[in-house]
Design a protein around this motif. Structure first.
Motif, short mmCIF file in Angstrom:
data_model
loop_
_atom_site.label_atom_id
_atom_site.label_comp_id
_atom_site.label_asym_id
_atom_site.label_seq_id
_atom_site.Cartn_x
_atom_site.Cartn_y
_atom_site.Cartn_z
N TYR A 135 0.83 -1.21 0.00
CA TYR A 135 0.00 0.00 0.00
C TYR A 135 0.87 1.26 0.00
N LEU A 136 1.95 1.26 0.75
CA LEU A 136 2.83 2.43 0.80
C LEU A 136 3.45 2.74 -0.56
N ILE A 137 3.80 1.71 -1.31
CA ILE A 137 4.50 1.90 -2.59
C ILE A 137 3.54 2.02 -3.77
N PHE A 138 2.59 1.10 -3.86
CA PHE A 138 1.77 1.01 -5.07
C PHE A 138 0.35 1.59 -4.95
N ARG A 139 -0.16 1.74 -3.74
CA ARG A 139 -1.54 2.22 -3.58
C ARG A 139 -1.66 3.24 -2.45
N PRO A 140 -0.82 4.26 -2.47
CA PRO A 140 -0.88 5.23 -1.36
C PRO A 140 -2.21 5.97 -1.25
N ASN A 141 -2.96 6.07 -2.36
CA ASN A 141 -4.26 6.75 -2.30
C ASN A 141 -5.39 5.81 -1.86
N LYS A 142 -5.05 4.61 -1.42
CA LYS A 142 -6.02 3.66 -0.87
C LYS A 142 -5.76 3.40 0.60
N TRP A 143 -4.80 4.13 1.19
CA TRP A 143 -4.45 3.91 2.59
C TRP A 143 -5.62 4.25 3.50
N ILE A 144 -6.37 5.29 3.12
CA ILE A 144 -7.52 5.73 3.90
C ILE A 144 -8.78 5.54 3.06
N LEU A 145 -9.80 4.97 3.66
CA LEU A 145 -11.10 4.84 2.99
C LEU A 145 -11.94 6.06 3.34
#
Length: 107
Positions: A93-103
């Protein structure tokens, strides 16, 4: 004639992810405040099209675009996008999906 004010309310769930950290509230590209776990915040808004995003460090939620009409009270809910079972996926999540860390969702 009195113009009805409109309000945006944000509620943050209290869960284990980011429990002791605050989230930044980004409204129309501007930082308008912070919110801690289990808290809610609200602020008046003008009638128009707006955007909302929640951030922590370099990670965030996806940006939500919405319109405000007279007298609206628009409520959003945010929480960590990672469950306790996904703890091993933190590097992903930190590398590839940082905009999905928070819902972030509109209620």
């Amino acid at each position: 004639m009195q113009i009805q004010s409109s309000l945006v309310k944000i509620m943050r769930k209290k869960n284990w992810g980011d429990l002791f950290r605050f989230y930044e509230v980004i409204f129309d590209g501007e930082n308008v405040g912070i919110i801690f776990a289990g808290q809610s915040t609200s602020f008046p808004v003008e009638l128009d099209a707006h955007s909302l995003q929640i951030k922590i460090d370099w990670c965030s939620s996806e940006e939500i675009n919405f319109n405000v009409d007279p007298g609206d009270e628009i409520t959003f809910e945010c929480e960590s996008g990672l469950s306790i079972l996904q703890v091993l996926l933190i590097p992903y999540y930190l590398i590839f999906r940082p905009n999905k860390w928070i819902l972030l969702k509109q209620c």
